[in-house]
Every structure is written in C-alpha cells, then in structure tokens.
Motif scaffolding. Structure first.
Motif, PDB file in Angstrom:
ATOM      1  N   GLU A 131      39.728 -46.884  81.262  1.00 13.44           N
ATOM      2  CA  GLU A 131      40.868 -46.138  80.740  1.00 13.44           C
ATOM      3  C   GLU A 131      40.376 -45.237  79.619  1.00 13.44           C
ATOM      4  N   TYR A 146      35.792 -44.146  76.886  1.00 17.59           N
ATOM      5  CA  TYR A 146      36.517 -44.905  77.903  1.00 17.59           C
ATOM      6  C   TYR A 146      36.331 -46.383  77.608  1.00 17.59           C
ATOM      7  N   ALA A 149      39.360 -51.068  81.804  1.00 13.33           N
ATOM      8  CA  ALA A 149      40.798 -51.130  82.119  1.00 13.33           C
ATOM      9  C   ALA A 149      41.239 -52.574  82.222  1.00 13.33           C
TER      10      ALA A 149
END
Length: 152
Positions: A131, A146, A149
């Motif tokens: 994410e 990032y 996730a």
C-alpha cells in the motif's frame, strides 16, 4: 533510546570490502560494523575484516536472509533493519516474505536499455501486495514509500 549512530551491517558473500573504508575506521569500538557473509568465504579476506568488524556466517553460497535477520535481532537487538540492496537482494527478501516496506525513488531522467526489474530472482508463491504510505517530491524526484498491505 537509540544510538546516535546506528550500527551498520554489510552483507557480502565475496568479502570484497576494503577494511580501510571510513565505515570501519570511523566506527566506535563498542559498535563495530557487522559483516554478514557465507561459510565458504575467502579466509584471507575474512581475517582482514575480522580486525575491523564482527564477521558472521549466515549462509553457504549466498547470505541467507532469515538467519541473517534473526542474528541481527538476537545478537544486536535490531528491531528495525533498513536494507539497501540491488534487485537480487530485494528478490530474496520478497521470496522470504521479509520485506515490510519499500522506499522507491523515481528520478526525472530518461534512459534506455535492458535493465532488470526492481526485484530479480526467485518468484514468490504469491504476489506481495503493498500500500502507498507516503509520497514526497524533492528537487524533482518522486520519493515513494510503500508498506506491506494488511489483509482485508
């Protein structure tokens, strides 16, 4: 509660690291750099580096990341490890499900060629979704962070 200068660990199977580098000569004696290497590394290079660093075997032909990170946690209380590496290192970390964050810089320079992907090597069993955590623009560069996730 952290040290002013974090301890540095260098992963190298070849031990082709010059012991005269500032990394070694400017390190405090109570926080010498750590070398993560392999058990069949060149013994002469090992002896030269053992004078300026703490050298540990963490694999046979290449540094094996799960035991390497376990050693850093156990022996040096490393709760967070910032790993800078090339496409092969990144692929090894992805394949072992050890990559929690990815910091990626996109520079505004056009080049061409047959460059590899960001990760080159073993393909993980499943894709590892990330994410977007942060975006920063600095001097025309795009800095992306990032994070792993979370499952929905």
């Amino acid at each position: 509660g952290q040290s002013d200068r974090p301890r540095i660990a260098v992963a190298t199977a070849s031990l082709r690291v010059d012991p005269r580098l500032r990394l070694f000569t400017d390190s405090p004696t109570d926080a010498r750099p750590v070398i993560l290497t392999v058990d069949d590394a060149d013994p002469d290079r090992r002896r030269h580096l053992e004078v300026v660093a703490e050298v540990h075997d963490t694999g046979h032909a290449r540094v094996d990341w799960p035991p390497a990170l376990a050693l850093l946690r156990r022996r040096y209380d490393a709760e967070v490890v910032l790993c800078e590496g090339g496409p092969h290192t990144i692929a090894q970390l992805v394949a072992a499900a050890l990559l929690d964050e990815l910091c990626l810089t996109i520079a505004p320079t056009l080049v061409a060629g047959d460059g590899p992907r960001i990760a080159v090597g073993a393909t993980p069993d499943t894709a590892r979704p990330l994410e977007l955590g942060r975006v920063v623009v600095a001097d025309g560069d795009l800095l992306l962070r990032y994070v792993r996730a979370h499952a929905a």
